[in-house]
Design an enzyme around this catalytic site. Structure first.
Site, PDB file in Angstrom:
ATOM      1  CB  THR A 202     -36.142  -2.253  23.053  1.00 28.70           C
ATOM      2  OG1 THR A 202     -36.896  -3.616  21.917  1.00 28.70           O
ATOM      3  CG2 THR A 202     -35.227  -1.588  22.173  1.00 28.70           C
TER       4      THR A 202
ATOM      5  CG  LEU B 269     -38.111   2.377  21.459  1.00 27.50           C
ATOM      6  CD1 LEU B 269     -36.740   2.760  22.148  1.00 27.50           C
ATOM      7  CD2 LEU B 269     -37.620   2.244  19.811  1.00 27.50           C
ATOM      8  CG  ASP B 270     -41.153  -4.047  20.699  1.00 29.20           C
ATOM      9  OD1 ASP B 270     -42.108  -3.439  20.828  1.00 29.20           O
ATOM     10  OD2 ASP B 270     -40.391  -5.474  20.573  1.00 29.20           O
ATOM     11  CE  LYS B 271     -42.764  -4.537  31.382  1.00 29.00           C
ATOM     12  NZ  LYS B 271     -41.486  -4.904  30.968  1.00 29.00           N
TER      13      LYS B 271
END
Length: 293
Positions: free
Chosen positions: A138, A134-136
């Site tokens: 998200t 997951l993105d930072k």
């Protein structure tokens, strides 16, 4: 040394070699099989055997491997929101703002550092093997494999699209269609080393969306991924004309929330060992709940 696999040979497996059964029926890769041969033990009825050993019905087979450690990642204690754990998998809820893995710009303080510390506190030395990332900024559910075999099985499941990942997002504007599919390749934007964009020479990417509700100025959507490109949902929703609320990299505004309003809320898949259907749901975090009217 850790037990990676154990099974009792059935009539159908009689006459087959250990190698054939492990590779064809248990998805053991050639790399893992080599590790079992040279860094582990393969036992049949308690005795060491080679991979060309021919099985008989009712043989008890155990594969033992020395688990790789994560000595390159520094353990750092932090709260870890565990939603499930067994010998193969760790399911965690990642908060927004936490980087998954150390990088040049985030050398520590990542989820990987915290998970390694969590395992060490429980007497386990393991390598950090995230299945989905997951993105930072998200939030939501992540799968982390606890051994090489489990990671290989989950990677295969991802390729076969049998791990169902569902997200919830708030996007700007009124999404007109109740549901749809965005099938548009994604590649790196020409002017950036971070930003992605839809481009003809990009990698195939497909996102399914469904409207949950429309509010004043924005729409809540549920999204499901067929592929896992970097920033896929964020890029596809901008391409649709509805960037995520708070996602200033892709045209969103931060008046209501200071990160992209994206949450990985549901995971559904068959456990690689037991084949039991597992389903996890993670409620929206507080900052996204405050957007609801």
């Amino acid at each position: 040394m850790e037990k990676v696999l154990s099974f009792t040979a059935c009539e159908r497996q009689q006459g087959k070699t250990v190698r054939d059964v492990l590779q064809q029926e248990y998805g053991v890769s050639r790399r893992l099989l080599i590790r079992a041969k040279h860094e582990g033990r393969i036992l049949v009825n308690g005795s060491d055997v080679y991979v060309n050993h021919v099985l008989k019905a009712d043989d008890e087979v155990i594969v033992m491997i020395q688990e790789e450690t994560a000595e390159t990642i520094e353990p750092q204690a932090m709260p870890i929101e565990v939603r499930f754990e067994d010998e193969d998998l760790l399911i965690v809820a990642k908060p927004a703002g936490l980087v998954v893995h150390p990088t040049r710009t985030h050398e520590d303080g990542t989820l990987a550092n915290g998970v390694i510390a969590y395992w060490l506190a429980n007497g386990e030395e393991r390598k950090f093997r995230p299945v989905n990332r997951l993105d930072k900024d998200t939030s939501g559910l992540m799968i982390i494999a606890k051994n090489q075999w489990a990671h290989e099985q989950c990677s295969r499941m991802q390729k076969d699209r049998t791990i169902l990942r569902t997200y919830v997002a708030a996007v700007h504007g009124m999404v007109e269609q109740e549901e749809g599919t965005i099938d548009a390749p994604i590649g790196l934007a020409d002017h950036s080393i971070i930003e992605r964009t839809v481009r003809a020479d990009g990698q195939p990417a497909r996102t399914h969306y469904r409207v949950l509700k429309r509010e004043d100025g924005y729409t809540w959507v549920e999204l499901r991924l067929d592929t896992g490109r970097t920033h896929q949902i964020r890029v596809h929703m901008r391409y649709l004309g509805h960037p995520l609320v708070g996602d200033d990299l892709y045209g969103g505004k931060r008046e209501l929330i200071d990160r992209q309003a994206l949450h990985a809320w549901r995971l559904e898949f068959a456990h690689p060992r037991s084949k039991e259907l597992l389903c996890f749901e993670e409620p929206l975090p507080n900052d996204m709940r405050l957007l609801e009217k």
